[in-house]
Design a protein around this motif. Structure first.
Motif, PDB file in Angstrom:
ATOM      1  N   SER B 369      15.298  -8.528   1.300  1.00  0.00           N
ATOM      2  CA  SER B 369      15.616  -8.636   2.855  1.00  0.00           C
ATOM      3  C   SER B 369      15.980 -10.087   3.128  1.00  0.00           C
ATOM      4  CB  SER B 369      14.520  -8.209   3.566  1.00  0.00           C
ATOM      5  OG  SER B 369      14.506  -8.592   4.976  1.00  0.00           O
ATOM      6  N   ASP B 370      17.037 -10.229   3.997  1.00  0.00           N
ATOM      7  CA  ASP B 370      17.334 -11.513   4.464  1.00  0.00           C
ATOM      8  C   ASP B 370      16.676 -11.779   5.964  1.00  0.00           C
ATOM      9  OD1 ASP B 370      19.153 -10.055   5.589  1.00  0.00           O
ATOM     10  OD2 ASP B 370      20.845 -10.761   4.186  1.00  0.00           O
ATOM     11  N   ARG B 371      16.139 -10.961   6.347  1.00  0.00           N
ATOM     12  CA  ARG B 371      15.346 -11.107   7.651  1.00  0.00           C
ATOM     13  C   ARG B 371      13.970 -11.254   7.623  1.00  0.00           C
ATOM     14  NH1 ARG B 371      14.939  -6.672  10.285  1.00  0.00           N
ATOM     15  NH2 ARG B 371      15.293  -5.295   8.194  1.00  0.00           N
ATOM     16  N   VAL B 372      13.124 -10.442   7.014  1.00  0.00           N
ATOM     17  CA  VAL B 372      11.846 -10.789   6.623  1.00  0.00           C
ATOM     18  C   VAL B 372      11.452 -11.304   5.229  1.00  0.00           C
ATOM     19  CG1 VAL B 372      10.945  -9.063   8.611  1.00  0.00           C
ATOM     20  CG2 VAL B 372      11.492  -8.506   6.198  1.00  0.00           C
ATOM     21  N   ILE B 373      10.244 -12.081   5.322  1.00  0.00           N
ATOM     22  CA  ILE B 373       9.838 -12.317   3.829  1.00  0.00           C
ATOM     23  C   ILE B 373       9.252 -11.448   3.204  1.00  0.00           C
ATOM     24  CG2 ILE B 373       8.594 -14.271   2.702  1.00  0.00           C
ATOM     25  CD1 ILE B 373       8.762 -15.925   5.081  1.00  0.00           C
ATOM     26  N   LYS B 374       9.798 -10.873   2.084  1.00  0.00           N
ATOM     27  CA  LYS B 374       8.883 -10.015   1.185  1.00  0.00           C
ATOM     28  C   LYS B 374       8.073 -10.709   0.427  1.00  0.00           C
ATOM     29  CE  LYS B 374      11.237  -6.361   2.244  1.00  0.00           C
ATOM     30  NZ  LYS B 374      10.740  -4.930   2.485  1.00  0.00           N
ATOM     31  N   GLY B 397      -6.547  -7.977  -3.601  1.00  0.00           N
ATOM     32  CA  GLY B 397      -5.767  -7.243  -2.927  1.00  0.00           C
ATOM     33  C   GLY B 397      -4.204  -7.067  -3.328  1.00  0.00           C
ATOM     34  N   GLN B 398      -3.246  -6.738  -2.476  1.00  0.00           N
ATOM     35  CA  GLN B 398      -1.986  -6.694  -2.763  1.00  0.00           C
ATOM     36  C   GLN B 398      -1.397  -7.740  -3.425  1.00  0.00           C
ATOM     37  OE1 GLN B 398      -0.461  -5.418   1.156  1.00  0.00           O
ATOM     38  NE2 GLN B 398      -0.078  -3.401   0.424  1.00  0.00           N
ATOM     39  N   HIS B 399      -1.769  -8.893  -3.033  1.00  0.00           N
ATOM     40  CA  HIS B 399      -0.997 -10.075  -3.459  1.00  0.00           C
ATOM     41  C   HIS B 399      -1.444 -10.487  -4.796  1.00  0.00           C
ATOM     42  CE1 HIS B 399      -5.038 -11.655  -2.414  1.00  0.00           C
ATOM     43  NE2 HIS B 399      -4.899 -12.390  -3.496  1.00  0.00           N
ATOM     44  N   GLN B 400      -2.729 -10.114  -5.260  1.00  0.00           N
ATOM     45  CA  GLN B 400      -3.213 -10.086  -6.507  1.00  0.00           C
ATOM     46  C   GLN B 400      -2.107  -9.351  -7.454  1.00  0.00           C
ATOM     47  OE1 GLN B 400      -6.959  -8.250  -7.156  1.00  0.00           O
ATOM     48  NE2 GLN B 400      -7.646  -9.683  -8.964  1.00  0.00           N
ATOM     49  N   MET B 401      -2.028  -8.153  -7.040  1.00  0.00           N
ATOM     50  CA  MET B 401      -1.227  -7.132  -7.926  1.00  0.00           C
ATOM     51  C   MET B 401       0.291  -7.651  -7.898  1.00  0.00           C
ATOM     52  SD  MET B 401      -3.396  -4.839  -9.058  1.00  0.00           S
ATOM     53  CE  MET B 401      -4.351  -6.419  -9.460  1.00  0.00           C
ATOM     54  N   TRP B 402       0.706  -8.276  -6.894  1.00  0.00           N
ATOM     55  CA  TRP B 402       2.089  -8.682  -6.895  1.00  0.00           C
ATOM     56  C   TRP B 402       2.330 -10.010  -7.924  1.00  0.00           C
ATOM     57  CZ3 TRP B 402       1.952  -7.850  -1.132  1.00  0.00           C
ATOM     58  CH2 TRP B 402       2.470  -6.519  -0.627  1.00  0.00           C
ATOM     59  N   VAL B 403       1.267 -10.779  -7.989  1.00  0.00           N
ATOM     60  CA  VAL B 403       1.025 -11.862  -8.910  1.00  0.00           C
ATOM     61  C   VAL B 403       1.154 -11.395 -10.420  1.00  0.00           C
ATOM     62  CG1 VAL B 403      -0.322 -13.482 -10.066  1.00  0.00           C
ATOM     63  CG2 VAL B 403      -0.043 -13.399  -7.519  1.00  0.00           C
ATOM     64  N   ALA B 404       0.459 -10.212 -10.547  1.00  0.00           N
ATOM     65  CA  ALA B 404       0.287  -9.531 -11.833  1.00  0.00           C
ATOM     66  C   ALA B 404       1.675  -9.333 -12.341  1.00  0.00           C
ATOM     67  CB  ALA B 404      -0.696  -8.523 -11.837  1.00  0.00           C
ATOM     68  N   ARG B 483      -5.197  -0.991   3.509  1.00  0.00           N
ATOM     69  CA  ARG B 483      -4.138  -0.218   4.707  1.00  0.00           C
ATOM     70  C   ARG B 483      -3.311   0.639   3.659  1.00  0.00           C
ATOM     71  NH1 ARG B 483       0.587   0.078   4.843  1.00  0.00           N
ATOM     72  NH2 ARG B 483       1.003  -1.918   3.643  1.00  0.00           N
ATOM     73  N   GLN B 484      -2.891   0.030   2.504  1.00  0.00           N
ATOM     74  CA  GLN B 484      -2.104   0.849   1.737  1.00  0.00           C
ATOM     75  C   GLN B 484      -2.649   2.261   1.101  1.00  0.00           C
ATOM     76  OE1 GLN B 484      -0.273  -1.368  -1.634  1.00  0.00           O
ATOM     77  NE2 GLN B 484       0.206   0.544  -2.908  1.00  0.00           N
ATOM     78  N   ASP B 551       4.185  -1.978   0.285  1.00  0.00           N
ATOM     79  CA  ASP B 551       3.268  -1.417  -0.360  1.00  0.00           C
ATOM     80  C   ASP B 551       3.280  -1.960  -1.873  1.00  0.00           C
ATOM     81  OD1 ASP B 551       1.671  -0.328   1.506  1.00  0.00           O
ATOM     82  OD2 ASP B 551       2.604   1.560   1.092  1.00  0.00           O
ATOM     83  N   VAL B 552       2.309  -1.770  -2.761  1.00  0.00           N
ATOM     84  CA  VAL B 552       2.278  -2.291  -4.038  1.00  0.00           C
ATOM     85  C   VAL B 552       2.748  -1.061  -4.931  1.00  0.00           C
ATOM     86  CG1 VAL B 552       1.066  -3.304  -6.122  1.00  0.00           C
ATOM     87  CG2 VAL B 552       0.673  -3.967  -3.911  1.00  0.00           C
ATOM     88  N   TYR B 553       4.008  -0.910  -5.634  1.00  0.00           N
ATOM     89  CA  TYR B 553       4.302   0.096  -6.582  1.00  0.00           C
ATOM     90  C   TYR B 553       4.684  -0.616  -7.919  1.00  0.00           C
ATOM     91  CZ  TYR B 553       4.286   3.011  -2.456  1.00  0.00           C
ATOM     92  OH  TYR B 553       3.983   3.874  -1.604  1.00  0.00           O
ATOM     93  N   PRO B 554       4.547   0.320  -8.997  1.00  0.00           N
ATOM     94  CA  PRO B 554       4.219   1.382  -8.959  1.00  0.00           C
ATOM     95  C   PRO B 554       2.605   1.617  -8.877  1.00  0.00           C
ATOM     96  CG  PRO B 554       5.438   0.778 -10.879  1.00  0.00           C
ATOM     97  CD  PRO B 554       5.100  -0.170 -10.252  1.00  0.00           C
TER      98      PRO B 554
END
Lengths: 174, 579
Positions: B369-374, B397-404, B483-484, B551-554
């Motif tokens: 997205s160029d509007r919001v920060i993903k 939490g989510q940020h931890q999984m995105w780091v991984a 929340r997810q 959300d975190v996927y997969p």
């Protein structure tokens, strides 16, 4: 419903005679959800080491886990599952019986004789009997004596030792 | 030499090679703190005992040395508990020293008394209550030995106040004699017969996968494991704790497996005919539905803790011992087997191709997205700006999984994260400890707005000692992972997950003496990161205001099998993002 091969195991453990060692073992059973049926602690030939005999119920996988988890405890020297070994395996029962009639007294004396038990304390209307034996013998004795009126009873957990034919209980590694 | 208990403790620490301590004083440890300034030990006063435990843990994770923390009795000790449990479940060597009431008052419900050894027994590898000053030196020696050998872990030593005051003999030479604990002899060398069997299985498998756990990182076996993957053409997958064992861009590395693992990693494990687990424990977040985890595979399991073998999954070739020592034996065996069997290995190309096709078909993906920060974009940018060289600590939490998923690590011990316990509030104090342990590295704590608020007071610690950690708050105004789950499994019933009322993180951090930055637009992300990296005398916190409902996927639904992943909705740009 009990699963197949869900049975009682006799596990013998040598531990440092240290405060906390017994607590660690008991906590292991509660924290990992294992069922423990009886537990007996006493000295060994070496005063710095205690011997614990426990009876635990479970399938083979659970018992294997119990043995491995016990071995992880720093204070534990050795752990052996004695279930399928030839062994000596004893409990002690002390039971106070109501004997308010001559017939009952005679009946108790007869059973005591048959089981090789002993009357160790007597009052007007009670006999206190002591019996050592394996679990089956003690269960059988209790079954016969219960109708006479058990007033109070105390029973130890098991203590066990491998028969000399099979070597020492704790040969080999941890 | 006649010394007090306090002096003996500090001498023993010096002889153990301890240089840094994280702690918090109080009544029961006054005698120790009284002598502390006269030693070469550097003490960091955290703002909460939990922070001290996490900092010692973070220090241990990045250095491989034993982390040390101090706390007083009662609330000091109970505040350590979460930190110690966090380290213990991730097998991190930490030794904690707590004060307690004098021996003659124990059990009296005295002021600030708790049964510290009782409370910490289930969350430590071992603990001690020292009742006689004569036993103190030997106990400290044992504590360090137990913490760092075998499967590493936490040891707590509880010190009644009178024990730290009493005086006894202490001899340095005596302390240096290696410790013997007759009931504790961890098995380190692998069984040669089992190693040969494993090598044969590795050389003859058609579809092998290396399943790398934290034990590979902590034993120092990472390079050997990667070498084996290369020699025998084996794809690698890693747990959260094992992620840094293989370089993130290695062609055979498929990333993390499990609940938020990559499609390729999860499919490879599901399809493999040989699973080589090293220093991993088949945790539920990794396996999903156990009966469908690696269902076609023969399993080799290398672990220093024999109780892990067969705990969750039946094993065909168990090898108990230290991963590095075993790899030193196993790698040459595998090389020998492989050289005998060249043609067969070529057939493994087919397997590698298949794995690669999974990675290409369903890579990690988010809708740019160029509007919001993903949030994922922030992680990618941090990776880019730090050239993949930063030490990253996370919260949970989510940020931890995105780091991984999105940070491509380059060297072992680069990721400091609470894997087993999942402790929110870990990231900031762990970053303090990590930076103290590796001052040469940029240390970035990637946190969430929920987690950050659980131990943000440690920013003050970082200010006091000029520890220039960077913190990136991935701020979505939600307890995002909860929340997810509520979104997917509880019909979007978002109960108690809104963090609508929040401090102004920028002003808060400024008030604590750090630098606060806020970023609300994607084009400003890089600039803020560069600015943060240029500041080297105090902590910097960047508040990244991100897409609220990412959300975190997969995602493998709880209790589901690994191949039943929920995948992201792929847009047009899918092909650009390779795993």
């Amino acid at each position: 419903m009990e699963k197949p091969n869900y049975r009682k195991h006799v596990i013998s453990v040598l531990v440092e005679n240290q405060p906390g060692a017994l607590a660690r073992i008991i906590e292991l059973f509660s924290s990992r959800g294992y069922n423990i049926e009886s537990l007996n602690v006493g000295h060994t030939e070496d005063p710095t080491i205690s011997r614990i005999t426990m009876v635990a119920k479970g399938d083979e996988h659970t018992i294997e886990q119990i043995v491995k988890q016990l071995r992880r405890i720093i204070d534990v020297f050795k752990v052996r599952d004695l279930t399928d070994k030839k062994k000596l395996d004893r409990e002690l029962l002390i039971v106070r019986l109501n004997v308010d009639s001559t017939e009952k007294k005679e009946e108790v004396k007869r059973l005591v004789d048959i089981f090789g038990a002993q009357i160790v304390d007597v009052s007007h209307d009670t006999y206190t009997v002591e019996l050592t034996g394996d679990e089956e013998q003690i269960d059988a004795f209790l079954e016969l004596i219960k109708p006479l009126g058990v007033r109070e009873m105390a029973r130890t957990g098991r203590v066990a030792m491998v028969r000399a034919l099979q070597g020492d209980t704790f040969g080999g590694e941890k | 030499m006649k010394l007090s208990g306090a002096e003996i403790l500090l001498e023993a620490l010096r002889l153990e090679g301890v240089k840094k301590i994280f702690g918090y004083p109080g009544g029961a440890v006054l005698d120790i703190y009284d002598r502390l300034p006269f030693t070469p030990l550097k003490h960091y006063l955290t703002r909460h005992e939990q922070g001290a435990a996490h900092a010692a843990d973070g220090y241990a994770r990045v250095t491989g040395k034993v982390g040390v923390c101090f706390a007083t009795s009662g609330p000091g000790a109970t505040n350590l508990v979460t930190g110690l449990a966090t380290a213990q479940i991730d097998s991190i060597p930490v030794v904690a020293f707590t004060g307690n009431v004098p021996t003659y008052m124990i059990g009296n419900d005295a002021f600030q008394e708790v049964d510290t050894v009782g409370i910490t027994r289930p969350i430590t590898k071992h603990n001690f209550l020292v009742k006689d000053v004569k036993d103190l030196a030997e106990t400290v020696k044992k504590a360090f030995h137990i913490a760092k050998t075998g499967r590493p872990g936490v040891v707590l030593v509880d010190l009644p106040k009178d024990v730290t005051r009493e005086i006894t003999d202490f001899f340095e030479e005596e302390y240096k004699i290696p410790v013997q604990i007759r009931s504790y002899k961890p098995v380190l060398k692998g069984h040669p017969g089992q190693i040969k069997k494993a090598a044969k299985a590795i050389a003859s498998a058609e579809r092998p996968v290396l399943y790398i756990g934290g034990g590979v990182v902590s034993s120092g076996a990472s390079e050997l494991v990667v070498k084996m993957a290369e020699v025998a053409s084996i794809p690698m997958v890693a747990t959260l704790m094992g992620l840094t064992a293989a370089p993130g861009n290695h062609p055979y590395f498929l990333g993390m497996l499990g609940m938020h693992g990559t499609y390729a990693a999860n499919m490879a494990v599901t399809d493999c005919d040989l699973l080589i687990a090293i220093g991993a424990r088949f945790d539920d977040r990794v396996t999903g539905k156990l009966s469908e985890f690696a269902p076609h595979a023969k399993v080799i399991h290398i672990d220093v803790d024999s109780a892990e073998i067969g705990k969750n999954k039946a094993v065909d070739i168990p090898i108990v011992g230290d991963a590095k020592l075993i790899m030193e034996e196993l790698l040459p065996e595998v090389e020998k087997q492989v050289s005998k069997n060249r043609e067969f290995l070529l057939s493994r190309e087919k397997w590698l191709m298949k794995v690669k096709s999974w990675a290409e078909r369903y890579p990690l993906y988010y809708e740019p997205s160029d509007r919001v920060i993903k949030p994922q974009f922030v992680i990618e940018k941090i990776c880019e700006v730090t050239e993949g060289e930063a030490i990253i600590t996370t919260d949970v939490g989510q940020h931890q999984m995105w780091v991984a998923q999105y940070y491509k690590f380059r060297f072992p011990r680069q990721l400091v994260t609470s894997g087993g316990l999942g402790t929110m509030g870990f990231g900031v104090p762990a970053a303090v400890g990590a930076k103290v342990g590796r001052p040469d590295k940029t240390v970035f704590c990637i946190s969430g707005d929920g987690s950050f608020q659980m131990n943000m007071q440690e920013i003050v610690t970082a200010v006091q000692y000029s520890i220039p950690i960077k913190v990136a708050i991935i701020n979505n105004g939600f307890l995002g992972m909860v929340r997810q789950w509520q979104g997917i499994f509880y019909d979007r019933n978002y109960s108690q997950v809104h963090l609508d009322v929040q401090p102004d993180f920028v002003r808060l951090v400024e008030a604590m003496g750090g630098v606060g930055l806020r970023v609300e637009r994607p084009e400003d992300v890089e600039k803020a990161l560069k600015e943060a990296i240029s500041i080297n005398d105090r902590p910097v916190v960047i508040d990244f205001v991100v897409d609220r409902e990412e959300d975190v996927y997969p995602m493998v639904p709880p209790g589901g099998a690994l191949h039943e992943m929920i995948l992201p909705k792929y847009g047009k740009k899918k092909a650009k993002k390779a795993v």
